[in-house]
Design an enzyme around this catalytic site. Structure first.
Site, PDB file in Angstrom:
ATOM      1  CB  THR A 162      -0.887   0.043   1.262  1.00 40.72           C
ATOM      2  OG1 THR A 162      -0.005   0.105   2.399  1.00 40.72           O
ATOM      3  CG2 THR A 162      -1.750  -1.183   1.380  1.00 40.72           C
TER       4      THR A 162
ATOM      5  CE  LYS B  76     -14.162  14.063  11.376  1.00 38.56           C
ATOM      6  NZ  LYS B  76     -12.825  13.554  11.093  1.00 38.56           N
TER       7      LYS B  76
ATOM      8  CD1 TRP C   8     -18.149  15.237  10.043  1.00 44.01           C
ATOM      9  CD2 TRP C   8     -18.183  13.335   8.872  1.00 44.01           C
ATOM     10  NE1 TRP C   8     -17.703  14.241  10.863  1.00 44.01           N
ATOM     11  CE2 TRP C   8     -17.715  13.058  10.174  1.00 44.01           C
ATOM     12  CE3 TRP C   8     -18.293  12.280   7.965  1.00 44.01           C
ATOM     13  CZ2 TRP C   8     -17.359  11.774  10.587  1.00 44.01           C
ATOM     14  CZ3 TRP C   8     -17.932  11.002   8.359  1.00 44.01           C
ATOM     15  CH2 TRP C   8     -17.470  10.765   9.672  1.00 44.01           C
TER      16      TRP C   8
ATOM     17  CD  GLU D 267      -5.401  -1.964   1.976  1.00 39.75           C
ATOM     18  OE1 GLU D 267      -5.685  -1.371   0.910  1.00 39.75           O
ATOM     19  OE2 GLU D 267      -4.829  -1.398   2.930  1.00 39.75           O
TER      20      GLU D 267
HETATM   21  P1  AMP Z   1      -4.979   2.552  -3.032  1.00 36.82           P
HETATM   22  O1  AMP Z   1      -5.033   1.335  -2.208  1.00 36.82           O
HETATM   23  O2  AMP Z   1      -3.677   3.276  -2.937  1.00 36.82           O
HETATM   24  O3  AMP Z   1      -5.380   2.287  -4.441  1.00 36.82           O
HETATM   25  O4  AMP Z   1      -6.026   3.590  -2.442  1.00 36.82           O
HETATM   26  C1  AMP Z   1      -7.369   3.230  -2.215  1.00 36.82           C
HETATM   27  C2  AMP Z   1      -8.137   4.466  -1.865  1.00 36.82           C
HETATM   28  O5  AMP Z   1      -8.228   5.327  -2.998  1.00 36.82           O
HETATM   29  C3  AMP Z   1      -9.567   4.218  -1.477  1.00 36.82           C
HETATM   30  O6  AMP Z   1      -9.696   3.801  -0.157  1.00 36.82           O
HETATM   31  C4  AMP Z   1     -10.192   5.580  -1.730  1.00 36.82           C
HETATM   32  O7  AMP Z   1      -9.946   6.483  -0.673  1.00 36.82           O
HETATM   33  C5  AMP Z   1      -9.445   6.054  -2.944  1.00 36.82           C
HETATM   34  N1  AMP Z   1     -10.241   5.798  -4.156  1.00 36.82           N
HETATM   35  C6  AMP Z   1     -10.111   4.797  -5.032  1.00 36.82           C
HETATM   36  N2  AMP Z   1     -10.996   4.926  -6.042  1.00 36.82           N
HETATM   37  C7  AMP Z   1     -11.728   6.025  -5.784  1.00 36.82           C
HETATM   38  C8  AMP Z   1     -12.811   6.707  -6.436  1.00 36.82           C
HETATM   39  N3  AMP Z   1     -13.321   6.294  -7.595  1.00 36.82           N
HETATM   40  N4  AMP Z   1     -13.313   7.812  -5.831  1.00 36.82           N
HETATM   41  C9  AMP Z   1     -12.818   8.272  -4.671  1.00 36.82           C
HETATM   42  N5  AMP Z   1     -11.799   7.703  -4.027  1.00 36.82           N
HETATM   43  C10 AMP Z   1     -11.258   6.589  -4.563  1.00 36.82           C
END
Ligand code: AMP
Length: 562
Positions: free
Chosen positions: A202, A459, A464, A346
């Protein structure tokens, strides 16, 4: 160790068997017949190589080379479960490494070259990679990290032997020479479908990166689900160009989905600027693509400046961060469907995608737009729910927002080596739900919409405010190239929104004009208290705006309203 972790996209070895001309893929542990002709005469895959030319090959040839490569790795001492690292663009040799390593029962560990070299070294050491393949573009990174990674025995450069660079890196090897040393009669081994096939870390914006290990089983299931008509809807008639890198959650599964359905695959190598991507779309007849919003900004800007169109592209998956409605609209004006998707490392990564249902087809365009803007409905296999801070389930009414939790066969059970904490929450239903860290609403039809990352939500006076909503509106302004909204401290309200905007080249749009742009479009108290202009926004390794950096940069910023 491996069989316990679950998820994400692994490379299930969909390797076409070369025994005959049918499309039989030998999948570890079982044989699966897929539709889609894997005929050796079909150009399935092209690649802008680091050598600077185009390489065409077939899945049949890819399988033969991957098998030989697996034999070479075996002779070099790679055993089942061992991790082999990659630092590479989307290219055919990277794909061969995916299938060789996964197919022999080892674990392909993709690393994001945009991370800091210290982080890269940390990840290589944590994963205990002993063999690394890399594109020569990244040789300077290899030179920087090699002294910090004493356990790596071989650094294998993905390039023709006669172009092999010289460098003072112990164990520097040429890929083609190494591959040629493998046996042709290597036989793919059988293995437990729950064994690991791929590893991604990650991004680790807080603390150390955490490893998500994907099993063969979860990867195959994820690929099947990803190929469904309302997910990626990939077919043997598609030409797929993943702009999303193979080091970003395995290019969202495309390296598994394309061979599974028999689609032609086009790899862009390292040329990701608007012109190169557009040229490749046109030249190869690309019908389907995928990438994060930031990469499309460059392409759309280039097309606008040059009055270009798409002749074959029909749809593109956009995710990784919220796709601004203005971008969805621009693609639609070009005749391209945007499939807004949400996922996470994940989750292998697919969780939800936004496609219309039959009953939506007669809705007016602006009502349909509202659905395209959402992150969409779960792909079959994933369950989701929203809960309050006490874990109580919240209604699916499209307005109540809460913490988003998911579960399913390709959702993580534990992080690699059990480090990074227990990813699963205990709640009224027991263990099994993964708290995503996202805040979302879900409507009565099951369309989920992310309102924020929980740490990004603003916040204000106990209520929110969604930073994503404010950013989407700002980006819709014709003079704004990009925008981010963060909460900054306020003596009365706790936090208030600050808009940080990048002007389009030549624009002189003012703070007052941008604030006025929110009028009537949003609850008055959501309006940002101030605007700051910057030349560019800090982007992380996967193209997401780094709000941690912005918060740091503006931590002493005093709002005019404070
Ligand atoms: P990663 O594991 O680095 O790909 O990050 C995952 C995170 O990216 C998610 O938990 C979201 O916060 C954000 N994310 C992924 N796709 C979207 C989307 N279409 N819109 C908003 N946030 C997203």
């Amino acid at each position: 160790m491996f069989s316990k972790s679950n998820p994400s996209q692994n490379e299930e070895m969909a390797i076409p068997s070369s025994a005959d001309n049918r499309s039989t893929f030998s999948v570890i542990g079982s044989d699966v017949t897929v539709s889609g002709d894997i005929d050796a005469s079909v150009d399935l895959h092209i690649d802008g190589r680091v050598e600077g030319d185009i390489h065409r090959t077939t899945y049949r040839a890819l399988e033969a080379r991957a098998r030989k490569l697996a034999a070479a790795f075996e002779a070099a001492g790679v055993k089942k479960g061992d991790r082999v690292g990659t630092l590479a663009w989307n290219g055919y040799r990277h794909m061969e490494a995916y299938y060789a390593v996964g197919g022999m029962g080892a674990v392909v560990h993709t690393i994001n070259p945009r991370l800091h070299p210290d982080q890269i070294a940390w990840i290589i050491n944590h994963a205990e990679d002993r063999h690394m393949v890399f594109d020569v573009t990244f040789l300077p990174i290899i030179q920087a990290v090699a002294p910090k990674c004493p356990n790596v025995e071989q650094w294998i450069a993905l390039i023709d032997a006669d172009r092999q660079p010289e460098a003072d890196v112990p164990g520097l090897t040429n890929y083609e020479t190494f591959l040629a040393s493998g046996r042709d009669d290597y036989v793919w081994p059988e293995m437990d479908e729950n064994s690991a096939v791929a590893l991604c870390y990650t991004s680790g914006t807080t603390g150390n990166p955490k490893g998500a290990l994907y099993g063969h089983r979860s990867t195959v299931l994820h690929a099947y689900a990803a190929a469904l008509p309302d997910a990626m809807g990939a077919s043997a008639r598609d030409t797929i160009l993943p702009v999303v890198p193979m080091f970003h959650v395995n290019a969202w599964g495309i390296p598994y989905v394309a061979p599974m359905v028999g689609a032609k695959l086009v790899f862009p190598g390292g040329q990701l600027d608007g012109k190169s991507v557009h040229d490749l779309f046109e030249q190869e007849g690309v019908t389907y693509s995928a990438g994060v919003p930031t990469v499309w900004l460059g392409l759309l800007q280039y097309m606008k400046e040059n009055g270009l169109k798409f002749s074959t592209l029909s749809r593109t998956v956009i995710g990784g961060s919220a796709c601004p409605p203005a971008m969805i609209k621009t693609f639609r004006d070009y005749g391209v469907d945007v499939i807004h998707a949400w996922g996470m490392t994940e989750l292998s990564p697919l969780g939800t995608l936004s496609r219309l249902q039959g009953k939506h087809l007669d809705l007016p365009e602006d009502a349909q737009m509202k659905l395209y803007e959402k992150q969409g409905r779960v792909v079959y296999g994933i369950d989701m729910k929203i809960v309050d801070d006490e874990g109580k389930a919240l209604p699916w009414d499209g307005t109540t927002y809460g913490n988003l939790l998911v579960r399913g066969p390709w959702v993580i059970r534990e992080y690699f080596k059990g480090e990074g904490g227990d990813p699963l929450a205990y709640d009224a239903e027991g263990k099994g739900w993964f708290p995503t860290g996202d805040v979302a609403t879900i409507d009565g039809d099951g369309f989920m919409q992310i309102t924020d990352r929980s740490k990004d939500v603003i916040k204000s006076g106990g209520e929110w405010i969604s930073s994503i909503d404010l950013e989407n509106l700002a980006i819709a302004h014709p003079d704004v190239a990009n925008a981010a909204v963060i909460g900054v401290a306020h003596p009365k309200w706790d936090e208030r929104p600050l808009l940080i905007a990048v002007r389009r080249p030549g624009s002189e749009v003012t703070r007052e004009q941008l604030i006025a742009h929110y009028e009537g479009r949003i609850a008055k108290w959501w309006t940002p208290d101030d605007v700051q202009f910057v030349d560019e926004l800090p982007l992380g390794a996967t193209g997401k705006v780094l709000k941690t950096k912005l918060r740091e940069q503006f931590k002493d910023y005093k709002l005019p309203t404070a």
